[in-house]
Enzyme design. Structure first.
Site, PDB file in Angstrom:
ATOM      1  N   ASP A  13       0.969  -5.008  27.191  1.00  0.00           N
ATOM      2  CA  ASP A  13       1.117  -5.358  28.610  1.00  0.00           C
ATOM      3  C   ASP A  13      -0.181  -5.215  29.395  1.00  0.00           C
ATOM      4  O   ASP A  13      -0.175  -4.900  30.586  1.00  0.00           O
ATOM      5  CB  ASP A  13       2.225  -4.498  29.272  1.00  0.00           C
ATOM      6  CG  ASP A  13       3.543  -4.671  28.567  1.00  0.00           C
ATOM      7  OD1 ASP A  13       3.840  -5.785  28.126  1.00  0.00           O
ATOM      8  OD2 ASP A  13       4.286  -3.670  28.446  1.00  0.00           O
ATOM      9  N   LYS A  16      -2.516  -9.833  28.580  1.00  0.00           N
ATOM     10  CA  LYS A  16      -3.011 -10.788  27.572  1.00  0.00           C
ATOM     11  C   LYS A  16      -2.631 -12.219  27.935  1.00  0.00           C
ATOM     12  O   LYS A  16      -3.418 -13.148  27.752  1.00  0.00           O
ATOM     13  CB  LYS A  16      -2.434 -10.444  26.184  1.00  0.00           C
ATOM     14  CG  LYS A  16      -2.867  -9.089  25.650  1.00  0.00           C
ATOM     15  CD  LYS A  16      -2.180  -8.753  24.355  1.00  0.00           C
ATOM     16  CE  LYS A  16      -0.695  -8.550  24.490  1.00  0.00           C
ATOM     17  NZ  LYS A  16      -0.299  -7.392  25.321  1.00  0.00           N
ATOM     18  N   GLY A  40       6.167  -9.898  25.793  1.00  0.00           N
ATOM     19  CA  GLY A  40       6.472 -10.610  27.038  1.00  0.00           C
ATOM     20  C   GLY A  40       5.150 -10.873  27.723  1.00  0.00           C
ATOM     21  O   GLY A  40       4.504  -9.944  28.189  1.00  0.00           O
ATOM     22  N   HIS A  41       4.692 -12.124  27.708  1.00  0.00           N
ATOM     23  CA  HIS A  41       3.378 -12.480  28.252  1.00  0.00           C
ATOM     24  C   HIS A  41       3.578 -13.311  29.513  1.00  0.00           C
ATOM     25  O   HIS A  41       4.232 -14.344  29.478  1.00  0.00           O
ATOM     26  CB  HIS A  41       2.564 -13.256  27.212  1.00  0.00           C
ATOM     27  CG  HIS A  41       2.251 -12.444  25.991  1.00  0.00           C
ATOM     28  ND1 HIS A  41       1.588 -12.934  24.904  1.00  0.00           N
ATOM     29  CD2 HIS A  41       2.514 -11.142  25.692  1.00  0.00           C
ATOM     30  CE1 HIS A  41       1.449 -11.979  23.994  1.00  0.00           C
ATOM     31  NE2 HIS A  41       2.013 -10.880  24.445  1.00  0.00           N
ATOM     32  N   GLN A 225       1.510  -7.259  21.665  1.00  0.00           N
ATOM     33  CA  GLN A 225       1.467  -5.790  21.710  1.00  0.00           C
ATOM     34  C   GLN A 225       0.019  -5.332  21.922  1.00  0.00           C
ATOM     35  O   GLN A 225      -0.750  -6.069  22.505  1.00  0.00           O
ATOM     36  CB  GLN A 225       2.069  -5.176  20.433  1.00  0.00           C
ATOM     37  CG  GLN A 225       3.579  -5.338  20.332  1.00  0.00           C
ATOM     38  CD  GLN A 225       4.032  -6.699  19.844  1.00  0.00           C
ATOM     39  OE1 GLN A 225       3.597  -7.152  18.816  1.00  0.00           O
ATOM     40  NE2 GLN A 225       4.928  -7.336  20.575  1.00  0.00           N
ATOM     41  N   LYS A 336      -6.018  -6.034  36.540  1.00  0.00           N
ATOM     42  CA  LYS A 336      -5.332  -5.178  37.521  1.00  0.00           C
ATOM     43  C   LYS A 336      -6.257  -4.214  38.258  1.00  0.00           C
ATOM     44  O   LYS A 336      -5.823  -3.138  38.674  1.00  0.00           O
ATOM     45  CB  LYS A 336      -4.169  -4.432  36.853  1.00  0.00           C
ATOM     46  CG  LYS A 336      -3.052  -5.389  36.410  1.00  0.00           C
ATOM     47  CD  LYS A 336      -1.760  -4.691  36.109  1.00  0.00           C
ATOM     48  CE  LYS A 336      -0.666  -5.108  37.039  1.00  0.00           C
ATOM     49  NZ  LYS A 336       0.650  -4.580  36.685  1.00  0.00           N
TER      50      LYS A 336
HETATM   51  P1  GDP Z   1       0.869  -8.990  28.448  1.00  0.00           P
HETATM   52  O1  GDP Z   1       2.066  -8.577  27.666  1.00  0.00           O
HETATM   53  O2  GDP Z   1      -0.370  -8.305  27.983  1.00  0.00           O
HETATM   54  O3  GDP Z   1       0.690 -10.483  28.528  1.00  0.00           O
HETATM   55  O4  GDP Z   1       1.122  -8.474  29.954  1.00  0.00           O
HETATM   56  P2  GDP Z   1       2.484  -8.611  30.796  1.00  0.00           P
HETATM   57  O5  GDP Z   1       2.634 -10.035  31.194  1.00  0.00           O
HETATM   58  O6  GDP Z   1       3.624  -7.980  30.083  1.00  0.00           O
HETATM   59  O7  GDP Z   1       2.181  -7.666  32.025  1.00  0.00           O
HETATM   60  C1  GDP Z   1       1.079  -7.877  32.861  1.00  0.00           C
HETATM   61  C2  GDP Z   1       1.582  -8.047  34.296  1.00  0.00           C
HETATM   62  O8  GDP Z   1       0.485  -7.928  35.178  1.00  0.00           O
HETATM   63  C3  GDP Z   1       2.148  -9.431  34.567  1.00  0.00           C
HETATM   64  O9  GDP Z   1       3.150  -9.341  35.550  1.00  0.00           O
HETATM   65  C4  GDP Z   1       0.941 -10.212  35.087  1.00  0.00           C
HETATM   66  O10 GDP Z   1       1.298 -11.304  35.930  1.00  0.00           O
HETATM   67  C5  GDP Z   1       0.265  -9.144  35.894  1.00  0.00           C
HETATM   68  N1  GDP Z   1      -1.196  -9.256  36.004  1.00  0.00           N
HETATM   69  C6  GDP Z   1      -2.110  -9.674  35.090  1.00  0.00           C
HETATM   70  N2  GDP Z   1      -3.352  -9.516  35.553  1.00  0.00           N
HETATM   71  C7  GDP Z   1      -3.224  -8.985  36.797  1.00  0.00           C
HETATM   72  C8  GDP Z   1      -4.165  -8.536  37.795  1.00  0.00           C
HETATM   73  O11 GDP Z   1      -5.372  -8.596  37.628  1.00  0.00           O
HETATM   74  N3  GDP Z   1      -3.645  -8.003  38.932  1.00  0.00           N
HETATM   75  C9  GDP Z   1      -2.308  -7.899  39.163  1.00  0.00           C
HETATM   76  N4  GDP Z   1      -1.882  -7.365  40.309  1.00  0.00           N
HETATM   77  N5  GDP Z   1      -1.407  -8.296  38.256  1.00  0.00           N
HETATM   78  C10 GDP Z   1      -1.858  -8.813  37.088  1.00  0.00           C
HETATM   79  P1  IMO Z   2       3.382  -7.317  24.785  1.00  0.00           P
HETATM   80  O1  IMO Z   2       2.943  -8.386  23.801  1.00  0.00           O
HETATM   81  C1  IMO Z   2       4.503  -3.147  25.358  1.00  0.00           C
HETATM   82  C2  IMO Z   2       6.756  -1.244  22.098  1.00  0.00           C
HETATM   83  C3  IMO Z   2       8.190  -0.836  22.395  1.00  0.00           C
HETATM   84  C4  IMO Z   2       8.311   0.399  21.522  1.00  0.00           C
HETATM   85  C5  IMO Z   2       7.487   0.016  20.290  1.00  0.00           C
HETATM   86  C6  IMO Z   2       8.323  -0.489  19.114  1.00  0.00           C
HETATM   87  O2  IMO Z   2       4.120  -7.831  25.946  1.00  0.00           O
HETATM   88  O3  IMO Z   2       2.214  -6.453  25.125  1.00  0.00           O
HETATM   89  P2  IMO Z   2       9.537  -2.827  18.697  1.00  0.00           P
HETATM   90  O4  IMO Z   2      10.648  -3.502  19.457  1.00  0.00           O
HETATM   91  O5  IMO Z   2       8.285  -3.635  18.622  1.00  0.00           O
HETATM   92  O6  IMO Z   2       9.984  -2.328  17.368  1.00  0.00           O
HETATM   93  O7  IMO Z   2       9.215  -1.498  19.574  1.00  0.00           O
HETATM   94  O8  IMO Z   2       6.599  -1.009  20.712  1.00  0.00           O
HETATM   95  N1  IMO Z   2       6.436  -2.667  22.369  1.00  0.00           N
HETATM   96  C7  IMO Z   2       5.728  -3.095  23.420  1.00  0.00           C
HETATM   97  N2  IMO Z   2       5.215  -2.403  24.473  1.00  0.00           N
HETATM   98  N3  IMO Z   2       4.285  -4.469  25.235  1.00  0.00           N
HETATM   99  C8  IMO Z   2       4.762  -5.163  24.167  1.00  0.00           C
HETATM  100  O9  IMO Z   2       4.451  -6.461  23.934  1.00  0.00           O
HETATM  101  C9  IMO Z   2       5.562  -4.478  23.230  1.00  0.00           C
HETATM  102  N4  IMO Z   2       6.208  -4.844  22.090  1.00  0.00           N
HETATM  103  C10 IMO Z   2       6.724  -3.725  21.578  1.00  0.00           C
HETATM  104  O10 IMO Z   2       8.383  -0.540  23.756  1.00  0.00           O
HETATM  105  O11 IMO Z   2       7.654   1.481  22.121  1.00  0.00           O
HETATM  106 MG    MG Z   3       3.977  -7.788  27.988  1.00  0.00          MG
END
Ligand code: GDP
Ligand code: IMO
Ligand code: MG
Length: 432
Positions: A13, A16, A40-41, A225, A336
């Site tokens: 998270d 990416k 979840g991207h 991840q 962020k």
């Molecule tokens: P990922 O799994 O690495 O793709 O990240 P996620 O999408 O799960 O979580 C990142 C969250 O931060 C999302 O809601 C993005 O829209 C948000 N985000 C990404 N870059 C920035 C930033 O520079 N500032 C803010 N405020 N939000 C951001």
């Molecule tokens: P993105 O790609 C954050 C974590 C779960 C748990 C551990 C094992 O959005 O960054 P699993 O279901 O993979 O067997 O769970 O890994 N986890 C993540 N945490 N971002 C993710 O994906 C994750 N995918 C799995 O919360 O701790």
């Molecule tokens: Mg994510």
């Protein structure tokens, strides 16, 4: 013939999706190589927010081909739903621009049930998985009894394999876990439907990607991840079941190492983690609420896949340097930074104290217990009050924010080439 790699440098998270969205502009192919719909991207394009679990983020760009590589585990139900969701949003999805590896493993409802029942059975020791069946699907792959996407090209063969798998799952569910079994005939029917829908997308990915590189096309590998969730290099056993580091790209796509150009580590300006496991710089109380947000903003720290509140803490440079080493990172994409606006001071972990020793790097081999007793040693930096949203040039950043970025560069030896100051596409700036 370049191959660029985007890696989560923390516990997932990091942003990416947002980084891949930017880098997709100069790529022809974007390929996921690990994980499944546990990911979840998020990509924010104007008023639209896309949350993608399986489909590579780059597919939002009309001229990009998206690839689901063999290192992934694929839930057909999620994929079909995601394809529909994107189509409704006006994104073209067809077999010319979405390729599914014939060698990717399939997730079934049996895997999901096992995942949830097995994690719950651990009681207080549970990992807090996403419940998406990731562990059991990779277990079947390693045990050589998994279902591969290519199997659906022969429906009779596939039906036989799926039935055998579900019978075996039912045995485990009912005998060992004392849970109700699964309705085999229902799942068989459902999966025959998915098989028919997904057949046109199945490809032999390795040769296609090798050819694309020879033709001079750019491939972007989209990691899921983060480094510290890697099965081997993460904080075992509090990890996911795939290779999340750069190493996973090659086996997960069927490519050699020669074409690698950039290995970009995506790092959040602070640290977050979902699920159980060690977290030396974790914060509680008001500071945690400040960093996490309340859920009012779409970017607040609540899981994209599960909605769980994320644990939050100060940026940990000891762990970031570890991520640099195990991935061979050569640049950072910092996200962020805007969230830190309004803090009087910002802390960064530069070392650990353990048993009276100060450790600036970790003699670490991916075992959660190695972080036991590690107390963070912080460097306190001045905070800044200004909003960063709207900054589009390095010189627009307040001096304290610039210092924070420079501090990360000095302590990692890596250039922070891109700084993100909001979720929107254009809310970023390049470091001079
Ligand atoms: P990922 O799994 O690495 O793709 O990240 P996620 O999408 O799960 O979580 C990142 C969250 O931060 C999302 O809601 C993005 O829209 C948000 N985000 C990404 N870059 C920035 C930033 O520079 N500032 C803010 N405020 N939000 C951001
Ligand atoms: P993105 O790609 C954050 C974590 C779960 C748990 C551990 C094992 O959005 O960054 P699993 O279901 O993979 O067997 O769970 O890994 N986890 C993540 N945490 N971002 C993710 O994906 C994750 N995918 C799995 O919360 O701790
Ligand atoms: Mg994510």
């Amino acid at each position: 013939m370049p191959l660029d790699i985007v890696i989560g440098a923390q516990w997932g998270d990091e942003g990416k999706g947002r980084a891949v969205d930017l880098l997709s502009k100069s790529s022809q192919i974007v390929a996921r190589y690990n994980g499944g719909d546990n990911a979840g991207h998020t990509v924010t394009v104007g008023p639209k927010i896309y949350k993608l679990h399986l489909i590579p983020t780059g597919l939002i760009h009309p001229d990009v081909i998206g690839v689901i590589g063999c290192g992934m585990v694929l839930n057909p139900q999620t994929l079909v739903e995601e394809m529909d969701m994107l189509r409704r949003g006006g994104i073209k999805i067809n077999p010319e621009r979405l390729w599914i590896s014939d060698a990717v493993q399939l997730i079934t409802p049996g895997h999901r049930l096992l995942d949830r029942a097995q994690d719950a059975a651990l009681g207080n020791g549970k990992l807090g998985t996403t419940g998406r069946g990731i562990g059991p699907a990779y277990t079947d792959r390693a045990s050589r009894r998994g279902l591969r996407a290519g199997d659906i090209l022969d429906l009779e063969f596939f039906a036989g394999r799926l039935r055998a798998h579900l019978e075996q799952v039912n045995l485990t569910l009912t005998e060992s876990l004392k849970q109700p079994g699964i309705d085999i005939e229902y799942v068989l029917k459902e999966y025959m439907d998915y098989a028919v829908q997904l057949r046109p997308y199945i490809r032999r990915i390795g040769p296609l990607l090798q050819e694309a590189l020879k033709d001079g096309r750019t491939i972007l590998a989209e990691g899921a991840q983060g480094t510290l969730l890697d099965l081997d290099q993460g904080t075992y056993p509090y990890v996911t079941s795939s290779c999340t580091t750069a190493a996973g790209v090659f086996s997960g796509l069927g490519l050699g190492v020669q074409p690698v150009r950039a290995v970009v580590g995506v790092v959040k300006a602070f640290q977050t983690r979902v699920g159980a496991g060690p977290f030396p710089t974790e914060l509680q109380g008001d500071l945690a609420v400040f960093l996490r947000g309340t859920g009012a903003n779409p970017w607040d720290e609540f899981g994209t896949t599960t909605g769980r509140p994320r644990r939050v803490g100060w940026l940990d440079l000891v762990l970031l340097n570890y991520a640099r080493e195990v991935n061979g990172l050569n640049e950072l994409f910092l996200t962020k930074l805007d969230v830190l606006s309004g803090m009087k001071e910002v802390l960064v972990c530069v070392a650990y104290q353990r048993n009276g020793d100060t450790l600036t790097s970790l003699d670490f081999s991916g075992d959660a217990r190695m972080l036991d007793g590690c107390m963070p040693v912080y460097k306190t930096l001045p905070g800044w009050q200004e909003e960063l949203r709207g900054c589009t040039r390095w010189q627009d950043l307040p001096a304290a924010a610039q210092n924070y970025v420079k501090f990360i560069e000095e302590h990692t030896g890596l250039p922070v080439k891109t700084v993100s100051v909001g979720p929107e596409r254009d809310a970023l700036l390049y470091r001079d």
